[in-house]
Design a protein around this motif. Sequence first.
Motif, PDB file in Angstrom:
ATOM      1  N   ILE A 281      36.032  46.006  28.346  1.00 56.59           N
ATOM      2  CA  ILE A 281      35.586  47.392  28.492  1.00 56.59           C
ATOM      3  C   ILE A 281      36.701  48.351  28.103  1.00 56.59           C
ATOM      4  N   ASP A 282      37.904  48.033  28.556  1.00 60.93           N
ATOM      5  CA  ASP A 282      39.053  48.903  28.276  1.00 60.93           C
ATOM      6  C   ASP A 282      39.451  48.861  26.804  1.00 60.93           C
ATOM      7  N   GLN A 283      39.629  47.665  26.260  1.00 65.30           N
ATOM      8  CA  GLN A 283      40.171  47.529  24.906  1.00 65.30           C
ATOM      9  C   GLN A 283      39.154  47.877  23.817  1.00 65.30           C
ATOM     10  N   GLU A 284      37.883  47.626  24.070  1.00 65.13           N
ATOM     11  CA  GLU A 284      36.854  47.960  23.089  1.00 65.13           C
ATOM     12  C   GLU A 284      36.298  49.362  23.299  1.00 65.13           C
ATOM     13  N   ARG A 285      36.816  50.061  24.301  1.00 65.32           N
ATOM     14  CA  ARG A 285      36.467  51.467  24.561  1.00 65.32           C
ATOM     15  C   ARG A 285      34.959  51.647  24.760  1.00 65.32           C
ATOM     16  N   LEU A 286      34.381  50.815  25.595  1.00 60.71           N
ATOM     17  CA  LEU A 286      32.951  50.925  25.856  1.00 60.71           C
ATOM     18  C   LEU A 286      32.663  52.140  26.734  1.00 60.71           C
ATOM     19  N   GLY A 287      31.525  52.773  26.457  1.00 65.65           N
ATOM     20  CA  GLY A 287      31.083  53.908  27.256  1.00 65.65           C
ATOM     21  C   GLY A 287      31.937  55.149  27.120  1.00 65.65           C
ATOM     22  N   TYR A 320      29.412  33.245  46.802  1.00 61.76           N
ATOM     23  CA  TYR A 320      28.823  34.578  46.759  1.00 61.76           C
ATOM     24  C   TYR A 320      29.658  35.633  47.472  1.00 61.76           C
ATOM     25  N   LEU A 321      30.362  35.245  48.512  1.00 64.90           N
ATOM     26  CA  LEU A 321      31.249  36.213  49.161  1.00 64.90           C
ATOM     27  C   LEU A 321      32.382  36.610  48.217  1.00 64.90           C
ATOM     28  N   ARG A 322      32.869  35.660  47.455  1.00 60.47           N
ATOM     29  CA  ARG A 322      33.933  35.970  46.492  1.00 60.47           C
ATOM     30  C   ARG A 322      33.374  36.688  45.264  1.00 60.47           C
ATOM     31  N   LEU A 323      32.156  36.312  44.837  1.00 64.61           N
ATOM     32  CA  LEU A 323      31.533  37.012  43.725  1.00 64.61           C
ATOM     33  C   LEU A 323      31.251  38.458  44.100  1.00 64.61           C
ATOM     34  N   ASP A 324      30.918  38.702  45.350  1.00 68.84           N
ATOM     35  CA  ASP A 324      30.716  40.065  45.842  1.00 68.84           C
ATOM     36  C   ASP A 324      31.961  40.908  45.634  1.00 68.84           C
ATOM     37  N   GLN A 325      33.114  40.300  45.864  1.00 69.87           N
ATOM     38  CA  GLN A 325      34.375  41.006  45.612  1.00 69.87           C
ATOM     39  C   GLN A 325      34.543  41.314  44.127  1.00 69.87           C
ATOM     40  N   ASP A 326      34.193  40.356  43.287  1.00 68.10           N
ATOM     41  CA  ASP A 326      34.306  40.554  41.840  1.00 68.10           C
ATOM     42  C   ASP A 326      33.374  41.664  41.368  1.00 68.10           C
ATOM     43  N   VAL A 327      32.151  41.673  41.875  1.00 70.85           N
ATOM     44  CA  VAL A 327      31.200  42.720  41.501  1.00 70.85           C
ATOM     45  C   VAL A 327      31.704  44.079  41.967  1.00 70.85           C
ATOM     46  N   ALA A 328      32.265  44.131  43.159  1.00 66.68           N
ATOM     47  CA  ALA A 328      32.821  45.386  43.663  1.00 66.68           C
ATOM     48  C   ALA A 328      33.965  45.874  42.772  1.00 66.68           C
ATOM     49  N   ASP A 329      34.865  44.971  42.398  1.00 66.61           N
ATOM     50  CA  ASP A 329      35.974  45.335  41.506  1.00 66.61           C
ATOM     51  C   ASP A 329      35.439  45.869  40.179  1.00 66.61           C
ATOM     52  N   LEU A 330      34.437  45.196  39.654  1.00 70.43           N
ATOM     53  CA  LEU A 330      33.853  45.592  38.377  1.00 70.43           C
ATOM     54  C   LEU A 330      33.230  46.982  38.467  1.00 70.43           C
ATOM     55  N   LEU A 331      32.415  47.208  39.497  1.00 70.26           N
ATOM     56  CA  LEU A 331      31.754  48.502  39.648  1.00 70.26           C
ATOM     57  C   LEU A 331      32.770  49.616  39.910  1.00 70.26           C
ATOM     58  N   ASN A 332      33.800  49.319  40.690  1.00 70.67           N
ATOM     59  CA  ASN A 332      34.839  50.324  40.945  1.00 70.67           C
ATOM     60  C   ASN A 332      35.570  50.692  39.659  1.00 70.67           C
ATOM     61  N   TYR A 333      35.848  49.700  38.824  1.00 66.75           N
ATOM     62  CA  TYR A 333      36.516  49.965  37.555  1.00 66.75           C
ATOM     63  C   TYR A 333      35.627  50.834  36.655  1.00 66.75           C
ATOM     64  N   VAL A 334      34.369  50.477  36.562  1.00 63.68           N
ATOM     65  CA  VAL A 334      33.447  51.259  35.726  1.00 63.68           C
ATOM     66  C   VAL A 334      33.327  52.680  36.253  1.00 63.68           C
ATOM     67  N   ASP A 335      33.253  52.825  37.567  1.00 64.56           N
ATOM     68  CA  ASP A 335      33.121  54.158  38.159  1.00 64.56           C
ATOM     69  C   ASP A 335      34.347  55.013  37.846  1.00 64.56           C
ATOM     70  N   LYS A 336      35.520  54.420  37.904  1.00 65.42           N
ATOM     71  CA  LYS A 336      36.751  55.166  37.663  1.00 65.42           C
ATOM     72  C   LYS A 336      36.933  55.532  36.197  1.00 65.42           C
ATOM     73  N   ASN A 337      36.533  54.658  35.277  1.00 68.87           N
ATOM     74  CA  ASN A 337      36.843  54.859  33.864  1.00 68.87           C
ATOM     75  C   ASN A 337      35.676  55.392  33.026  1.00 68.87           C
ATOM     76  N   ILE A 338      34.458  55.142  33.458  1.00 72.66           N
ATOM     77  CA  ILE A 338      33.280  55.632  32.720  1.00 72.66           C
ATOM     78  C   ILE A 338      32.419  56.503  33.610  1.00 72.66           C
ATOM     79  N   GLY A 339      32.329  56.127  34.870  1.00 66.28           N
ATOM     80  CA  GLY A 339      31.489  56.831  35.828  1.00 66.28           C
ATOM     81  C   GLY A 339      30.174  56.087  36.015  1.00 66.28           C
ATOM     82  N   LEU A 340      29.887  55.704  37.258  1.00 73.42           N
ATOM     83  CA  LEU A 340      28.612  55.047  37.501  1.00 73.42           C
ATOM     84  C   LEU A 340      27.448  55.988  37.239  1.00 73.42           C
TER      85      LEU A 340
END
Length: 541
Positions: A281-287, A320-340
């Motif tokens: 997402i960062d390097q290919e400048r998505l969104g 799934y508890l660990r995947l939940d953390q990964d999904v949270a990290d992903l959504l937080n990154y998108v929110d900060k850099n593109i905006g949910l």
Amino acid sequence: MKFRILAFLLVYLCVNPLRAQSQMSLKPKLVLVINVEQMRNDYLVRYADKFQNNGFLRLVNQGAVCSNVGLNLHIQKCVTGVPTLFTGAYPDRHGIINESWMDRLKEKEVDAVADPNYITVGSDSDEGQRSAQQLLSPTLGDGLKLVTNGASKVFSVGLNDYSAVFSAGHAADGAYWMDNETGNMISSSYYVDQFPAWAFSFNAKQMMDSYATRDWTTLLPSSSYAASSEDDDVFETGYFEKWRSFPYNLKKLISETGSYRVMKTTPYGNRLIKDFAVNLIDQERLGRDEVTDLLTINFSSMDYANSLFGPSSVEMEDTYLRLDQDVADLLNYVDKNIGLANTLVVLTSSCSSSYSVDFLQQKYKMPAGYVSPESMVALLKSYLNITYGQGNWIDFVMDQQIYVDRDLIEKQKLDLADFLSKAASFINQFEGVKIALPATGFEQGDYATSLLTTISKSYNFKRSGDILFMLENGWQPQFKFRKVVYTDNSRIPMIFFGQGIKSGRFRNSVDAIDLVPTIFDILGYDIPPHCKGRVISEIMR
């Protein structure tokens, strides 16, 4: 060859997408589809009290939860589910009926994604010799490329090659998956001529080697896993039929496997995919502009080890508890850099999963059992030899499909329809078989409007077998020398999250092929002509 499939969408250019241009400011800048392979609907409820607020629960509580979604396939696997989700059509149209099939003209088995005409990019292995050439329908990404005149960036990332390939389609800018030999991310020359420098830098971190130095231990104290069966449950097969309780020595598992493939069955496989996706997402400048981009991320629910532990295991819950953390990290990154607020997020699954036969039978006394396809076919061969004389009447068997030697049948001047009807009737006698059908009925359209549409929608005239059968609910195939991942559960999750999407639970019947038409409608584009699903309009404001 690569772009031949795009001819199917040329008609799409004739419809007028100008109405969408006036809505450009309303469109999401990024469509993010999260596909969690073999995810059951009930996981989101079963583990909810231990999920954090910014992961799965953010999507559940703020998104449109479609709670009655069916993915009705004859062969229910991720390899058939991914192309169904991302083309908006069933295998009768997109052609991916299984991981492989018999090509009658060439008299050889054909793999769904393997393609020796292309080379691995990013590794010296042959695991990048893949393409979407066997996929007969355009995907969501293909359609997006066309309506934006190539301006949309389209990428996919996954643990497995087929997930990355079939969610990317034909015209994607890149599809990446994990190399079992090296544990690194790779691609195919079908998509990229040169491996990106940022991807080389990512691989240089050797993250899988770093993970392999750890033990897989539970994220929480063992007493917190009350939603699951006890660890070391008797109904779990476990790794190599000997390890089925925490902690797991990952280095030992890799050594036993002889490759990094086993890491796909641990939470660290999903962690690798999440980290790579964030880099992409960062390097290919998505969104980053007003043209909508697409990224599909394919996670896994213990991959091929899903059936070794099962839906009620502590291992699955911890995944799934660990995947939940990964999904949270992903959504937080998108929110900060593109905006949910500028992103359409979809959470879904390309295949569900079932409980094991032993678990259902012995723990809950439910009707279930095993069917031996090998014994079934052996007896069928004997029956055909007795009925028609000695001959190699059976050409090829793959899962719930049997291919006969049509040339031999013609040579013996036998009636094909009668031959297949008798063979199917023989298969119908086996306990655990719900129904077996001759292909001649599908070719004539006899089953198109009946209760047998699940098989009918998966029947491809040129690729499917001659006898197709389904098992009773709770029954599963069992082979002597190979393990299979099998499910009879056709229910999958589907959640839409973003601007213009209502929050709440929606119980209307939804088909998995409704995903693509709905996304196109949200983006303001007309639905591609090959799509067979509907727009899920009830979720929109």
